[in-house]
Every structure is written in structure tokens, then in C-alpha cells.
Design a protein around this motif. Structure first.
Motif, short mmCIF file in Angstrom:
data_model
loop_
_atom_site.label_atom_id
_atom_site.label_comp_id
_atom_site.label_asym_id
_atom_site.label_seq_id
_atom_site.Cartn_x
_atom_site.Cartn_y
_atom_site.Cartn_z
N LYS A 17 101.83 47.29 23.39
CA LYS A 17 102.91 46.63 22.69
C LYS A 17 102.39 45.46 21.85
N LYS A 18 102.72 45.52 20.55
CA LYS A 18 102.34 44.42 19.68
C LYS A 18 103.36 43.30 19.85
N ILE A 19 102.87 42.09 20.08
CA ILE A 19 103.78 40.96 20.27
C ILE A 19 104.00 40.23 18.96
N TYR A 20 102.91 40.12 18.18
CA TYR A 20 102.99 39.30 16.96
C TYR A 20 101.84 39.66 16.04
N ALA B 140 95.64 36.41 10.29
CA ALA B 140 94.25 36.76 10.65
C ALA B 140 94.12 37.42 12.01
N LYS B 141 95.22 37.48 12.77
CA LYS B 141 95.11 38.03 14.12
C LYS B 141 96.36 38.83 14.50
N ILE B 142 96.15 39.73 15.48
CA ILE B 142 97.29 40.43 16.07
C ILE B 142 97.28 40.14 17.57
N LEU B 143 98.45 39.91 18.13
CA LEU B 143 98.54 39.70 19.58
C LEU B 143 99.21 40.90 20.23
N TYR B 144 98.58 41.44 21.26
CA TYR B 144 99.14 42.56 22.03
C TYR B 144 99.40 42.10 23.44
N GLU B 145 100.34 42.78 24.09
CA GLU B 145 100.60 42.51 25.51
C GLU B 145 99.31 42.77 26.29
N GLY B 146 98.96 41.88 27.20
CA GLY B 146 97.73 42.04 27.98
C GLY B 146 97.91 42.98 29.15
N PRO B 147 96.81 43.28 29.86
CA PRO B 147 96.88 44.23 30.98
C PRO B 147 97.62 43.68 32.19
N GLU B 148 97.65 42.37 32.33
CA GLU B 148 98.37 41.77 33.47
C GLU B 148 99.40 40.77 32.95
N GLY C 178 101.18 37.52 31.98
CA GLY C 178 100.59 36.21 31.68
C GLY C 178 99.33 36.30 30.84
N THR C 179 98.97 37.53 30.41
CA THR C 179 97.78 37.67 29.56
C THR C 179 98.17 38.32 28.23
N ILE C 180 97.33 38.05 27.24
CA ILE C 180 97.54 38.58 25.89
C ILE C 180 96.19 39.03 25.36
N VAL C 181 96.19 40.11 24.58
CA VAL C 181 94.96 40.52 23.90
C VAL C 181 95.05 40.01 22.46
#
Ligand code: 5GP
Length: 253
Positions: A5-8, A12-20, A22-25
Motif C-alpha cells: 500500500k502506497k501511503i504518500y 523525491a520519495k514514495i512512502l509504503y506501508e511497512g511490514p510491521e 508503526g513502520t514505513i518503507v
């Protein structure tokens, strides 16, 4: 394989939902933008270099007790970070006059400032991130007075750390921008360094020659941005192998 899931998506960057929880990729793109995205290009390898450099700076800050969102680098373009609520301010620290400060106050670029100056811009692309004062920040509730004390202390610690580190490899830290995140731990909240620290968000000048090794190379058409960032990474000893120019093969008889 499930699509994550793309959050934002930013410039220059993309934020994805992280594996746990409270985390973000955080994924570093090669896109370069300047002047509130009026100037745009794709600079091959920029994302890889910024991922490495931000990892390097954030890890160093963590090692001296400055809290950051960085958890670990995942691959060439991605890092795992702690999810946080971003304070809607760009916090800028300046050691030498340059950029908008030079324009605003008519100071020659490169003039040493009497002491580090901390400035704030309200994060809003539509408004072009306008400069704001602590009065605006307090009145509109973007951060409390206690937060501001912590933000200034964090910004100045980052400035001392980065200035010393870069000075050691012949680079002057002219100015930089950081973003601050809010994390909640039980009944308490804490402020941490978020986003990225890279040549995209700093002004870095070679101490000897004054050569620019930061995003001004792109903003002002001064040559190859990847060469400039690679030079910063090389001096700091964080050059990613795949981003380097391959060495010539050696003929073996
Ligand atoms: P100035 O206000 O002179 O344009 O920028 C001061 C410092 O903050 C420079 O190091 C610049 O790279 C950084 N900075 C200011 N605004 C932004 C922004 O929106 N994005 C990034 N990446 N850096 C910024």
C-alpha cells in the motif's frame, strides 16, 4: 505477490506501508525537482546515493544519541523507518549565507554568519513553503513551546554533528533542512529527526575550491548532479558499489 500500500508520493520519495505496524518503507526516487517543482528532471542514480547518504547520516546521529526515524536500509533504494506524525515545518539551519537568506537580506553567498541561524518554513507546496516565525507556529498550534525548545536543540545537535563530519572530509556545511516527526510512547510524545538528510536537503561546498556538491548543481545547471553526490559519498566512504562507474577490466595474460 500482494501489491503493497502506497501511503504518500512526494517529489523525491514514495512512502509504503511497512511490514510491521508503526513502520514505513521509504523509497528514494531519481526524480529531481527545484523551485517548487517548476524545474524537473530524472537523474539516474540520485535515489541510490541519497538512500545511502541518508542512512549514513541518520545512523551516525543515532550513535551519538540523536533520535531519528531510521531503522535499517532494505536495499539500494529503500529504507525501513519508524512511522511518525510529521510536524508541518521545514527546519532550516544556516552557518553561511546562501540561497533565500542571501536574497532576503542582501548578504553575499558564503558570508559566515555570526552564529548558526534556525529558520522555519510552513510545509505547504501550494504556498511554496513560506517562511514563518515562532509566533505563527505557536498561534496556529503547529508545535508547542516545549516542542520548539526540543526542535531547536535537535537542529543544533544535527548541525554540530554534520558540520564536524563534513569538515573532516573537506566539505563546508553551508545550510540544511530537516523535518521533525512526533512519536507517541505510552503517555509521552517524543520528537525525532524524520524524512531524509542528503545533498538534496543540504548545501555542501568544497572547502578548498568552493565547488558545489549539492542540489544547487541541479537548481543552477552547474554540471552533473550524480557526480557531485558521488563525490560526497566517496569522501565519506559510503559509495554504493553499483552506483560507481565500473572500473576498466584488467587484462590477464
Ligand atoms: P533556501 O531557503 O536557501 O532555499 O534553502 C535552505 C536550505 O534548506 C538548503 O540547504 C536547501 O537545500 C534546503 N531546503 C529548503 N527547502 C527545501 C525543500 O523544500 N526541499 C529540500 N530537499 N530542501 C530544502
Amino acid at each position: 505477490m500482494a501489491r503493497r500500500k502506497k501511503i504518500y508520493e512526494g517529489k523525491a520519495k514514495i512512502l509504503y506501508e511497512g511490514p510491521e505496524p508503526g513502520t514505513i518503507v521509504q523509497y528514494f526516487k531519481d526524480d529531481a525537482t527545484a523551485f517548487n517543482a517548476e524545474k524537473k528532471d530524472v537523474i539516474e542514480g540520485k535515489g541510490v546515493l541519497n538512500n545511502r547518504l541518508s542512512e549514513f547520516f541518520m545512523t551516525g546521529l543515532g550513535n551519538i544519541g540523536v533520535p531519528t526515524h531510521f531503522i535499517k536500509r532494505l536495499n539500494m533504494r529503500e529504507q525501513l523507518v519508524r512511522s511518525c506524525e510529521i510536524v508541518p515545518l521545514e527546519v532550516i539551519v544556516r552557518n553561511y549565507a546562501a540561497g533565500t537568506l542571501s536574497k532576503r537580506l542582501g548578504l553575499e553567498e558564503g558570508t559566515q554568519l555570526p552564529r548558526p541561524i534556525v529558520e522555519y518554513c510552513y510545509k505547504d507546496d501550494k504556498l511554496g513553503d513560506p517562511l514563518v516565525s515562532e509566533e505563527h507556529i505557536a498561534a496556529f498550534g503547529w508545535a508547542s513551546q516545549h516542542d520548539m525548545d526540543d526542535i531547536i536543540a535537535l537542529a543544533l545537535r544535527v548541525n554540530d554533528y554534520l558540520s564536524g563530519l563534513l569538515y573532516g572530509v573537506g566539505i563546508r556545511l553551508v545550510d540544511f533542512k530537516i523535518e521533525i516527526g512526533r512519536v507517541y510512547e505510552g503517555d509521552f510524545q517524543r520528537l525525532i529527526i524524520a524524512d531524509e538528510i542528503s545533498p538534496d536537503s543540504c548545501r555542501l561546498w568544497d572547502i578548498e575550491t568552493g565547488q558545489k556538491l549539492d542540489k544547487d548543481v541541479f537548481r543552477r545547471d552547474l554540471g552533473s548532479l550524480t557526480d557531485a553526490y558521488t563525490e560526497v559519498a566517496r569522501r565519506l566512504g559510503v559509495m554504493p558499489k553499483q552506483a560507481t562507474h565500473p572500473t576498466k577490466p584488467t587484462l590477464i595474460n
